[in-house]
Design an enzyme around this catalytic site. Structure first.
Site, short mmCIF file in Angstrom:
data_model
loop_
_atom_site.label_atom_id
_atom_site.label_comp_id
_atom_site.label_asym_id
_atom_site.label_seq_id
_atom_site.Cartn_x
_atom_site.Cartn_y
_atom_site.Cartn_z
N THR A 143 13.30 -10.04 2.75
CA THR A 143 13.14 -8.46 2.34
C THR A 143 14.23 -8.26 1.23
O THR A 143 14.02 -7.39 0.54
CB THR A 143 13.49 -7.50 3.44
N LYS A 144 15.19 -9.39 1.08
CA LYS A 144 16.08 -9.16 -0.06
C LYS A 144 16.10 -10.47 -1.01
O LYS A 144 15.67 -11.37 -0.40
CB LYS A 144 17.53 -9.08 0.53
N ARG A 151 18.47 -13.82 6.41
CA ARG A 151 19.96 -13.79 6.00
C ARG A 151 20.14 -15.18 5.72
O ARG A 151 19.88 -16.09 5.98
CB ARG A 151 20.81 -13.13 7.14
N HIS A 160 0.85 -1.23 0.16
CA HIS A 160 -0.11 -0.01 0.04
C HIS A 160 0.77 1.25 -0.10
O HIS A 160 1.82 1.53 0.95
CB HIS A 160 -1.10 0.19 1.37
N LYS A 171 23.27 -20.87 5.24
CA LYS A 171 23.98 -22.12 4.52
C LYS A 171 23.86 -22.01 3.03
O LYS A 171 22.90 -21.19 2.62
CB LYS A 171 23.33 -23.40 4.95
#
Length: 202
Positions: A171-172, A186, A120, A189
């Site tokens: 988020t990445k 993150r 949004h 492995k």
């Protein structure tokens, strides 16, 4: 096995086959395209189902919410959701596409997973409903496992042969042959082709 048990087993198998056939017919009616041997278990919440394309041998379990956006806050969108062959989507998942969002082949998406390609917008002086959507290209590659409760946020591209840990917030972008976990997620492995093992990053 007694005669009664034998007849009961036949009845149960017959009911199972009829249930699967009805599930496939329901999917053919609701979605834009459905491949062979795909199963959709009701109840579901489907919005814009004719813009959802399902491959072969897909399983979508009950209480999933799948939606494509074609119109919101006075703006037109071209939402399309592509689900690859052999993929399974467990209960209570929410997947929303305002552009083309693709999920690859042979993925396993656990319960309560959220995947979206839009946020949004918030324009000061307008409500959220008036501000429209921000579109960010999102996709999931082939042979990806997404653990229970994970969130794949808009704009994320997950490569092939990846593992997303339970309750992670991604988020990445995630590269091929990576395992990620955490909030925000993150890499923990990666697959080493020299040793043929998943190895912890140090």
């Amino acid at each position: 096995m007694s005669l009664m048990q034998f007849l009961l087993s036949i009845l149960i198998r017959a009911f199972h086959h009829v249930h699967l056939a009805c599930s496939h017919c329901y999917a053919k009616f609701v979605f834009g395209s459905v491949g062979n041997n795909s199963i959709v278990i009701k109840p579901l919440r489907i919005i814009g189902g004719k813009n959802i394309v399902i491959g072969d041998d897909v399983t979508i379990l009950n209480n999933a919410r799948l939606e494509t956006v074609s119109y919101y806050a006075g703006e037109k969108y071209c939402g399309k959701l592509l689900i690859g062959s052999g993929t399974s989507i467990e209960q209570n998942c929410h997947i929303i596409a305002a552009d083309e969002l693709s999920i690859g082949n042979n993925c396993m998406i656990s319960s309560y997973v959220y995947i979206a390609d839009c946020n949004h917008r918030y324009i000061i002086g307008e409500t959220f409903r008036q501000s429209g959507l921000e579109i960010l290209n999102t996709r999931v590659g082939d042979n990806v496992f997404i653990g229970i409760g994970a969130r794949i946020m808009p704009g994320v591209k997950i490569g092939n042969n990846c593992v997303i840990g339970a309750n992670s917030v991604v988020t990445k972008d995630v590269l091929d042959f990576s395992m990620v976990a955490g909030v925000p997620a993150r890499v923990i492995k990666w697959y080493n082709f020299e040793t043929n093992n998943w190895e912890t990053l140090r």
